[in-house]
Design a protein around this motif. Structure first.
Motif, mmCIF file in Angstrom:
data_model
loop_
_atom_site.group_PDB
_atom_site.id
_atom_site.type_symbol
_atom_site.label_atom_id
_atom_site.label_comp_id
_atom_site.label_asym_id
_atom_site.label_seq_id
_atom_site.Cartn_x
_atom_site.Cartn_y
_atom_site.Cartn_z
ATOM 1 N N ALA A 99 0.816 -1.040 0.043
ATOM 2 C CA ALA A 99 0.130 0.007 -0.025
ATOM 3 C C ALA A 99 1.057 1.150 -0.024
ATOM 4 O O ALA A 99 1.836 1.398 0.599
ATOM 5 N N ILE A 100 0.579 2.162 -0.627
ATOM 6 C CA ILE A 100 1.045 3.508 -0.958
ATOM 7 C C ILE A 100 0.075 4.615 -0.400
ATOM 8 O O ILE A 100 -1.038 4.708 -0.936
ATOM 9 N N GLN A 101 0.518 5.559 0.389
ATOM 10 C CA GLN A 101 -0.443 6.832 0.676
ATOM 11 C C GLN A 101 0.125 8.039 0.351
ATOM 12 O O GLN A 101 1.288 8.286 0.742
ATOM 13 N N LEU A 102 -0.543 8.873 -0.320
ATOM 14 C CA LEU A 102 -0.245 10.168 -0.902
ATOM 15 C C LEU A 102 -1.174 10.998 -0.058
ATOM 16 O O LEU A 102 -2.393 11.045 -0.049
ATOM 17 N N ARG A 103 -0.390 12.043 0.833
ATOM 18 C CA ARG A 103 -1.445 12.985 1.371
ATOM 19 C C ARG A 103 -0.887 14.421 1.064
ATOM 20 O O ARG A 103 0.432 14.732 0.972
ATOM 21 N N VAL A 104 -1.871 15.234 1.027
ATOM 22 C CA VAL A 104 -1.611 16.786 1.024
ATOM 23 C C VAL A 104 -2.189 17.496 2.171
ATOM 24 O O VAL A 104 -3.463 17.211 2.271
ATOM 25 N N HIS A 105 -1.433 18.065 2.751
ATOM 26 C CA HIS A 105 -2.159 18.969 3.862
ATOM 27 C C HIS A 105 -1.463 20.357 4.210
ATOM 28 O O HIS A 105 -0.458 20.336 3.801
ATOM 29 N N GLY A 106 -1.942 21.085 5.046
ATOM 30 C CA GLY A 106 -1.264 22.173 5.378
ATOM 31 C C GLY A 106 -0.906 22.239 6.896
ATOM 32 O O GLY A 106 -1.573 21.655 7.653
ATOM 33 N N VAL A 107 0.186 22.890 7.005
ATOM 34 C CA VAL A 107 0.778 23.074 8.463
ATOM 35 C C VAL A 107 1.474 24.378 8.344
ATOM 36 O O VAL A 107 2.355 24.723 7.759
ATOM 37 N N ASN A 108 1.068 25.285 9.462
ATOM 38 C CA ASN A 108 1.704 26.383 9.546
ATOM 39 C C ASN A 108 1.859 27.323 8.447
ATOM 40 O O ASN A 108 2.866 27.954 8.050
ATOM 41 N N GLY A 109 0.536 27.301 7.364
ATOM 42 C CA GLY A 109 0.960 28.091 6.392
ATOM 43 C C GLY A 109 1.613 27.549 5.095
ATOM 44 O O GLY A 109 1.852 28.036 4.149
ATOM 45 N N HIS A 110 2.323 26.222 5.485
ATOM 46 C CA HIS A 110 3.226 25.653 4.559
ATOM 47 C C HIS A 110 2.386 24.366 3.801
ATOM 48 O O HIS A 110 1.521 23.665 4.476
ATOM 49 N N ALA A 111 2.417 24.229 2.567
ATOM 50 C CA ALA A 111 1.760 22.958 1.788
ATOM 51 C C ALA A 111 2.827 21.742 2.054
ATOM 52 O O ALA A 111 3.795 22.007 1.966
ATOM 53 N N ILE A 112 2.386 20.615 2.578
ATOM 54 C CA ILE A 112 2.888 19.254 2.805
ATOM 55 C C ILE A 112 2.433 18.098 1.869
ATOM 56 O O ILE A 112 1.481 18.127 2.057
#
Length: 181
Positions: A99-112
């Motif tokens: 399994a592979i997981q791709l996540r996109v989220h924000g932390v303190n105004g930065h894209a992760i």
């Protein structure tokens, strides 16, 4: 048979040359030529869908988790290449039915952006070198002879051109996580 072998080698060398051209263009600052504002979460979803076809051959599932739109500014084509290279590595080094997981989220105004897998992992002594040009942990690890050790160095160069950081964490036998901030 000989002609087929020569054609295969020519294709392989052509890929290496194209990767080297990509690195050269990034070195001279070409990555900033096509900057636009776009949704990184949407790009991640569509790229994961496209890469799922490669993963299906090994029975690997790719999930994409995005909680909200993540607007960023950059070269959409180059940032897609980052996602493709990271997913491609995850597919190569994850065993069948993984399994592979791709996540996109924000932390303190930065894209992760994170790509996590439950693959073979990277030894601790190799981890500091994975972004170096031509570095390969072990030529026999994936059974893939096409790797020239340029994919992750291209990722790092694209990230640097965008003012982003990329890092890797891994445990042998348990998988890896590549994080772009």
């Amino acid at each position: 048979e000989c002609a087929a072998s020569m054609l295969e080698e020519a294709v392989h060398l052509s890929k290496i040359v194209e990767q080297l051209f990509t690195l050269s263009r990034l070195d001279v600052g070409e990555a900033r030529t096509e900057w636009t504002r776009f949704d990184l979460a949407e790009l991640a979803k569509t790229t994961a869908d496209q890469m799922s076809l490669l993963a299906e051959d090994k029975g690997i599932s790719i999930s994409c988790e995005t909680s909200q739109p993540m607007p960023v500014e950059g070269d959409r084509v180059r940032l897609k290449q980052v996602i493709v290279n990271l997913l491609d590595n995850a597919i190569k080094y994850t065993p069948e039915n993984g399994a592979i997981q791709l996540r996109v989220h924000g932390v303190n105004g930065h894209a992760i952006l994170e790509v996590m897998d439950n693959g073979i992992g990277i030894p601790a002594d190799a981890l500091p070198h994975v972004f170096e040009r031509f570095y390969r942990v072990d030529k026999t690890r994936s059974g893939e002879s096409e790797s020239a050790g340029l994919g992750l160095s291209i990722v790092k160069s694209i990230c640097a051109a965008h003012g982003a950081e990329v890092e890797a964490q891994s445990n042998v036998g348990r998988g890896s996580c590549f994080r772009v901030k």
